[in-house]
Scaffold this motif. Structure first.
Motif, PDB file in Angstrom:
ATOM      1  N   ALA A 103       0.843  -1.208   0.000  1.00  0.00           N
ATOM      2  CA  ALA A 103       0.000   0.000   0.000  1.00  0.00           C
ATOM      3  C   ALA A 103       0.875   1.253   0.000  1.00  0.00           C
ATOM      4  CB  ALA A 103      -0.936  -0.005   1.204  1.00  0.00           C
ATOM      5  N   ARG A 104       1.933   1.243   0.783  1.00  0.00           N
ATOM      6  CA  ARG A 104       2.851   2.395   0.795  1.00  0.00           C
ATOM      7  C   ARG A 104       3.445   2.618  -0.585  1.00  0.00           C
ATOM      8  NH1 ARG A 104       4.200   0.302   5.814  1.00  0.00           N
ATOM      9  NH2 ARG A 104       6.011  -0.790   4.997  1.00  0.00           N
ATOM     10  N   GLN A 105       3.816   1.523  -1.260  1.00  0.00           N
ATOM     11  CA  GLN A 105       4.409   1.617  -2.596  1.00  0.00           C
ATOM     12  C   GLN A 105       3.393   2.152  -3.612  1.00  0.00           C
ATOM     13  OE1 GLN A 105       7.450   1.315  -3.537  1.00  0.00           O
ATOM     14  NE2 GLN A 105       7.237   1.209  -5.748  1.00  0.00           N
ATOM     15  N   MET A 106       2.160   1.689  -3.515  1.00  0.00           N
ATOM     16  CA  MET A 106       1.118   2.093  -4.468  1.00  0.00           C
ATOM     17  C   MET A 106       0.687   3.545  -4.311  1.00  0.00           C
ATOM     18  SD  MET A 106      -1.356  -1.257  -4.552  1.00  0.00           S
ATOM     19  CE  MET A 106      -2.615  -0.382  -5.460  1.00  0.00           C
ATOM     20  N   PHE A 107       0.660   4.034  -3.075  1.00  0.00           N
ATOM     21  CA  PHE A 107       0.098   5.359  -2.807  1.00  0.00           C
ATOM     22  C   PHE A 107       1.146   6.400  -2.450  1.00  0.00           C
ATOM     23  CE2 PHE A 107      -3.314   2.298  -1.810  1.00  0.00           C
ATOM     24  CZ  PHE A 107      -4.200   2.695  -2.800  1.00  0.00           C
ATOM     25  N   ARG A 108       2.344   6.215  -2.899  1.00  0.00           N
ATOM     26  CA  ARG A 108       3.356   7.250  -2.608  1.00  0.00           C
ATOM     27  C   ARG A 108       3.491   8.206  -3.744  1.00  0.00           C
ATOM     28  NH1 ARG A 108       9.250   5.489  -3.962  1.00  0.00           N
ATOM     29  NH2 ARG A 108       8.803   3.875  -5.427  1.00  0.00           N
TER      30      ARG A 108
END
Length: 108
Positions: A103-108
């Protein structure tokens, strides 16, 4: 004793199956649980199955910071099959860590 586990169980004394040191530690752990939660290890309690950290002989590489495989972008090895957990609870927690990393990777 009856159990909710299907297809059923067959009872066997653990001291006949496991080394004495392991049986002693399990008994002590159950005593300590019963001290904190009265009745946890009472006369009607049942211990069904054993979990170990030995189920996966391999560990799929992953970056310690991103939890992503170092050579395959988007692959997040996790849980017991990838060698990062030793049972259902630790596999669930590791899965959660990987989901948060994705999720961190997708929404950064």
């Amino acid at each position: 004793l009856p159990t909710s586990y299907h297809p059923g169980i067959t009872s066997h004394p653990l001291h006949e199956l496991l080394p004495g040191e392991i049986v002693w530690r399990m008994r002590e752990g159950l005593r300590q649980f019963d001290h904190k939660w009265r009745g946890f290890a009472g006369a009607s309690a049942q211990l069904i199955g054993c979990e170990t950290r030995t189920s996966s002989p391999v560990r799929i590489p992953r970056d310690p910071a991103t939890l992503e495989h170092p050579g395959l972008e988007g692959l997040y090895p996790c849980g017991e099959g990838a060698g990062y957990a030793g049972g259902i609870v630790s596999a669930a927690l590791d899965g959660r860590r990987c989901a948060e990393a994705m999720a961190r990777q997708m929404f950064r």
